[in-house]
Design a protein around this motif. Structure first.
Motif, PDB file in Angstrom:
ATOM      1  N   LEU A 308       0.307 -23.094 -29.528  1.00 29.39           N
ATOM      2  CA  LEU A 308      -0.212 -23.078 -28.167  1.00 29.39           C
ATOM      3  C   LEU A 308      -0.934 -21.764 -27.917  1.00 29.39           C
ATOM      4  O   LEU A 308      -0.886 -20.841 -28.726  1.00 29.39           O
ATOM      5  N   ASP A 312      -2.680 -19.395 -21.971  1.00 26.11           N
ATOM      6  CA  ASP A 312      -2.464 -20.590 -21.148  1.00 26.11           C
ATOM      7  C   ASP A 312      -1.010 -20.700 -20.719  1.00 26.11           C
ATOM      8  O   ASP A 312      -0.702 -21.095 -19.588  1.00 26.11           O
ATOM      9  N   MET A 318      -0.661 -26.012 -19.043  1.00 22.86           N
ATOM     10  CA  MET A 318      -0.345 -26.766 -20.252  1.00 22.86           C
ATOM     11  C   MET A 318      -0.401 -28.261 -19.970  1.00 22.86           C
ATOM     12  O   MET A 318       0.044 -28.723 -18.909  1.00 22.86           O
ATOM     13  N   GLN A 322       0.880 -30.533 -24.883  1.00 21.83           N
ATOM     14  CA  GLN A 322       1.316 -29.167 -25.182  1.00 21.83           C
ATOM     15  C   GLN A 322       2.783 -28.955 -24.795  1.00 21.83           C
ATOM     16  O   GLN A 322       3.517 -28.258 -25.493  1.00 21.83           O
TER      17      GLN A 322
END
Length: 511
Positions: A308, A312, A318, A322
Motif C-alpha cells: 500500500l 494514502d 484506501m 486495499q
C-alpha cells in the motif's frame, strides 16, 4: 533398608538395653528457622559477612596431584583451571608458580619449586619448605585429581555468584541517587549481565578444541547433505534469488552488513528480509531498532506486506481492495514471531543479554540491527576513541552471531566520499568510522539507487529519469564463502519495498 537402619540403631545401643526410637535432629541454620522457610531480606543482610565458600583440602589436593604427575596434569590445568579459582593466597601462589614452570618448560619437583619461591621472597608467604613438602605428600595418589578440581571450580563459581549478587544489591540500593540512573531497565540489564557473565565463565572452562577427525566428519556430513539436496539452500532464504545463489542463504554465525548513504532504503531492505524469513519461512526473528520506534517499524511492515501507499494510509484514503490487502497482511504478521526492541543507544553487552533471552525463550533464527553506528560500548578503552568503540561493537556483534549460531544483519552508514566519486558507486573503503566492520563481516552489501545516488535526485533527460526510476543495486562487495557480484533490485517507493529486477526489465547493469 528398614533392617539396615534397625541394625545400626541396635549396634549403637548399650548391651542389654533396648534402643530408643531415633529422633532426627533439626538441621542447624544461621537464622534459627525451619528447613523449608525462606529467610527474609533483613535476615540475609544481617548475615552478609558469612565466610565465602572454599575448600582448602580440595585446593591442596589439586596442587598435590599436579606435583606428583606434572606432565599429565599441568597441560590440562593450564586451560581449564584459572589461578583465581584458588581462594587461599598460599595455594594460589604455588599454583601460579607451577603454571610459570609449565610455560617455561621447566621441570617440576618440590626442590625446584621451593628454590624458585625462595628466590622471589615468596616462600614464607606459602608456609615455608615444610608446606611444600606437605603439599607433595598431601594425597597418596593423584588419580582423584578431577574430583578435587571440580570442587575447587564449584567453590569458585559460588564466590563469583555471591560477588555478582552483592554488586546487584548495592546497585539496587544506590539506584536513583545520580542523574545517570534514569532508566531502571538499564539497571536490570546490567544486573543480568553480571549473572550471565558467571554462566559464560562457567561454560568457558572447557578448551573447546576438537580433533581434526571430528571437523572432517562434520564437513563430510555437510557435503553429503548438499549432494543429497541439490540446489537447496544451506541457510535462510533472503527472498532474492540471485543473493541466495551467491550466499547459499543466510548462514548461522555469519554477520551480513548492509551499508548505504542516508535515505537509500537500508531499513526497508532489511525489514523486507526480516519479513520474508519470519512470515514466508516461519522462522522467529529479532529486530533491534535504535533509530525508529517499534510502532513505525510495524506500520512499515504492514504497508510493505500489503504493498500500500504509506501516504494514502496516513490520509485515510484506501479502497475496499486495499483494506482487504491490509487485513490479510495484518493476519499474516500476527502469526509471525518478530521481536522488536527499540531501546535507543543500546549497549552491545545489553544487546547480547537480550539476544540470549530471545534465543532461549523464542529460539530466534535471525537478528537485524538498525544501525551499528548508533550502538555504544561501555568499556573504558572505548570512551575516548570512537574507532575503538566501533571496533568493539563490531566484534561484539560477530561474537553474538557465533555464540547463538544465527545470522545477524547489521545496517551501517557509508561516509560522504562516495558522493564525490564518478558514478557514485560505493566501495568497501566507504564504510564509516572503522575498517573493523569490513574485517568482521562475512558479507558486505553496499546499497545504491540510480535515481537517488549520493542522497540527491540526479537530473537527466525525461527518458533517462524514467528508466532510472526505482532501479537499485545491492553490490555484494565481500562474500567470505562465495562470489561477489551485483544484485539488481527495484525499489517501490510508495510501499517502501525492494523486489527483484530482472535483465529484461531494464538496461544492462553497471559494472
Amino acid at each position: 533398608m528398614a533392617e539396615s537402619a534397625s541394625n545400626l540403631v541396635q549396634a549403637a545401643a548399650a548391651p542389654g538395653e533396648l534402643p530408643e526410637k531415633a529422633t532426627p535432629k533439626p538441621q542447624s541454620n544461621p537464622f534459627g528457622r525451619k528447613r523449608n522457610e525462606i529467610p527474609t531480606a533483613e535476615e540475609l543482610l544481617a548475615n552478609i559477612n558469612r565466610q565465602l565458600p572454599f575448600s582448602d583440602e580440595a585446593e591442596k589436593g589439586v596442587i598435590s596431584s599436579i606435583l606428583q604427575d606434572p606432565n599429565e596434569r599441568l597441560s590440562e590445568s593450564r586451560v581449564t583451571l584459572p589461578a583465581a579459582a584458588f581462594y587461599h593466597e598460599a595455594n594460589r601462589t604455588v599454583y601460579e608458580k607451577l603454571l610459570e614452570f609449565y610455560d617455561k618448560n621447566l621441570p617440576v619437583d618440590p626442590v625446584m619449586l621451593t628454590n624458585a619461591l625462595r628466590d622471589q621472597n615468596l616462600l614464607e608467604r606459602v608456609g615455608g619448605p615444610a608446606a611444600i613438602t606437605e603439599l607433595f605428600t598431601f594425597v597418596p595418589v593423584p588419580t582423584h585429581y578431577s574430583y578435587y578440581k571440580k570442587i575447587v571450580l564449584d567453590k569458585h563459581i559460588l564466590r563469583q555468584m555471591i560477588h555478582a549478587c552483592s554488586l546487584n544489591i548495592d546497585a539496587a540500593y544506590e539506584f536513583g541517587k545520580t542523574e545517570l540512573d534514569a532508566d531502571i531497565n538499564t539497571l536490570i540489564d546490567h544486573s543480568e549481565q553480571r549473572v550471565l557473565a558467571v554462566r559464560e565463565a562457567t561454560n568457558g572452562k572447557s578448551d573447546g578444541v576438537k580433533s581434526l577427525a571430528s571437523h572432517v566428519a562434520e564437513a563430510i556430513d555437510n557435503i553429503q547433505y548438499m549432494l543429497e539436496h541439490p540446489g537447496q539452500l544451506r541457510g535462510l532464504s533472503t527472498g532474492y534469488s540471485k543473493l541466495d545463489s551467491m550466499s547459499g542463504g543466510l548462514q548461522g554465525s555469519e554477520m551480513f552488513v548492509i551499508a548505504a548513504r542516508p535515505s537509500m532504503g537500508k531499513t526497508s531492505l532489511a525489514m523486507n528480509l526480516v519479513e520474508h524469513v519470519a512470515v514466508d519461512c516461519d522462522k522467529p526473528c529479532a529486530v533491534f531498532s535504535l533509530e525508529m520506534s517499534a510502532t513505525m517499524l510495524v506500520r512499515r511492515l504492514l504497508v510493505s506486506r500489503a504493498q500500500l501507499s504509506l501516504g494514502d494510509l496516513s490520509r485515510g484514503l484506501m479502497s475496499r481492495a486495499q483494506m482487504e490487502a491490509l487485513s490479510k497482511a495484518t493476519r499474516e504478521l500476527q502469526k509471525a514471531t518478530i521481536l522488536i526492541d527499540d531501546t535507543p543507544g543500546l549497549d552491545v553487552l545489553e544487546m547480547r543479554a537480550k539476544a540470549r533471552r530471545m534465543k532461549k525463550q523464542h529460539d530466534i533464527q535471525m537478528i537485524m540491527i538498525d544501525y551499528l553506528q548508533l550502538m555504544t560500548s561501555s568499556s573504558r578503552r572505548a570512551q575516548d576513541n570512537r574507532q575503538i568503540e566501533i571496533a568493539e561493537i563490531s566484534a561484539g556483534i560477530k561474537g553474538i552471531a557465533k555464540e547463538l549460531n544465527v545470522p545477524i544483519i547489521v545496517l551501517a552508514q557509508l561516509n560522504r566520499s562516495v558522493e564525490g566519486r564518478k558514478g557514485q558507486r560505493p566501495v568497501l573503503s566507504d564504510l564509516r568510522e572503522s575498517g573493523s566492520i569490513e574485517q568482521d563481516a562475512d558479507m558486505v552489501g553496499l546499497l545504491t539507487r540510480e535515481d537517488y545516488a549520493g542522497g540527491k535526485m540526479e537530473v537527466g533527460t525525461e527518458e533517462e529519469e524514467e528508466r532510472k526510476k526505482g532501479q537499485a543495486l545491492l553490490i555484494l562487495a565481500k562474500n567470505r564463502n562465495g562470489p561477489t557480484d551485483d544484485v539488481p533490485l527495484r525499489f517501490i517507493d510508495y510501499a517502501m519495498r525492494f523486489v527483484e529486477r530482472f535483465p529484461e526489465e531494464g538496461e544492462a547493469e553497471s559494472p
